[in-house]
Design an enzyme around this catalytic site. Sequence first.
Site, PDB file in Angstrom:
ATOM      1  N   VAL A  12      65.920  25.543  61.540  1.00  0.00           N
ATOM      2  CA  VAL A  12      65.181  26.798  61.627  1.00  0.00           C
ATOM      3  C   VAL A  12      64.848  27.327  60.239  1.00  0.00           C
ATOM      4  CG1 VAL A  12      65.161  29.147  62.539  1.00  0.00           C
ATOM      5  CG2 VAL A  12      66.348  27.328  63.801  1.00  0.00           C
ATOM      6  N   LYS A  13      63.582  27.692  60.061  1.00  0.00           N
ATOM      7  CA  LYS A  13      63.089  28.205  58.782  1.00  0.00           C
ATOM      8  C   LYS A  13      63.163  29.736  58.772  1.00  0.00           C
ATOM      9  CE  LYS A  13      59.331  26.017  57.256  1.00  0.00           C
ATOM     10  NZ  LYS A  13      57.980  25.394  57.290  1.00  0.00           N
ATOM     11  N   ILE A  14      63.791  30.260  57.724  1.00  0.00           N
ATOM     12  CA  ILE A  14      63.944  31.695  57.528  1.00  0.00           C
ATOM     13  C   ILE A  14      63.483  32.009  56.108  1.00  0.00           C
ATOM     14  CG2 ILE A  14      65.621  33.598  57.394  1.00  0.00           C
ATOM     15  CD1 ILE A  14      67.311  32.141  59.472  1.00  0.00           C
TER      16      ILE A  14
ATOM     17  N   THR B  43      57.637  19.677  60.297  1.00  0.00           N
ATOM     18  CA  THR B  43      57.771  21.127  60.282  1.00  0.00           C
ATOM     19  C   THR B  43      56.684  21.793  61.113  1.00  0.00           C
ATOM     20  OG1 THR B  43      58.104  23.028  58.816  1.00  0.00           O
ATOM     21  CG2 THR B  43      56.324  21.535  58.247  1.00  0.00           C
TER      22      THR B  43
END
Length: 365
Positions: A147-149, A50
């Site tokens: 994708v981190k949201i 990450t």
Amino acid sequence: MSTIASAMNATASDLPLARAVAGYPTALWNDSADPEELRRSIEFGAVGATCNPVIALTAIRTHPDVWTPRLQALADEHPTWGESELGWEAVRELSIAAAAQLLPAFEASGGRNGRLSIQTDPRLHRDRDALVAQAEEFSQLAPNIIVKIPATATGVAAMEEAAYRGVSINATLSFTVAQAVAVGEALERALDRRAAEGLPDREFGHVVTIMGGRLDDWLKTWSAKNRILVAPGALEWAGVAALKRAHVIFTERGYRSRILSAAFRNSLQWSELVGGDLVISPPFDWQARINENHLPVADRISMPVDPIILDALLALPEFVRAYEPYGLTHEEFADFGAARNTLRQFLDAAAQLDALVRDVLVPAV
């Protein structure tokens, strides 16, 4: 022989992390995109990693010999770019390089693992459409990007839309079972919408993070502020309890995403989760310590938290909010104490990244 020395002399298959990932569906991801840490973590069996503003800032500061000249070169290549644009280009490059290291695991798993998580700019946290647009852009950086949201009301809506558009999703800024369930439900809706419209079906590798250690941190702060004495050691189990419950719910409901454990504070956040079809993402130093101390490997994901400990936790209203699957409304996600504190840290890291680039572009005299 010392613990550390014996670990250094052990083969990879003798190490607890390697045995765990070889014997169970549990996946190990590295909580960093630093290339050397990731290389060593892959030797332990890691199949993911990450990147976020805090991680990127640390990696760039750790390797000034690499990043100072690279940032200078980027500034020369893009003479109109400001500090943020240059800093985020460095984040992209760091992420692309880490994604390349993970590509063999991505291909071997059919896309379920081998993922590099890159986080959207925390300054966009209030803008659904901007989060979706950046998620789509980031998803094109490499075939194995996820994708981190943030798991706020705005972020959950953005995750659903981005997933519908074909972006692989990882929730961040997520600390509670309620947030995890909301994201899991949103991803199911997105997958169902794609199927109803005949869009291509593939393995997206969606994961839903619970930052268990940060939940522990917040409950310790909350208890101290409210002058509540908690049984010694009980608060070390709060994040583990939330992660176990979320994993049970995801399994029972058949969600097509996996729980991911992040923000390590103690070894329970590894040992108590081994055995399940979920992701455990410790920082590299935690991985090294787990191996050095030869922690036992056992299937403990289905083992409930000791009722005495759980009762002590359930006496805390703030833990109940975090533990119950609908203990928070979507509108309350952003105001949960751990969310506020962590968002401030992410925003501060973005500002520090700008400042780091500023020092390269305009060094002090």
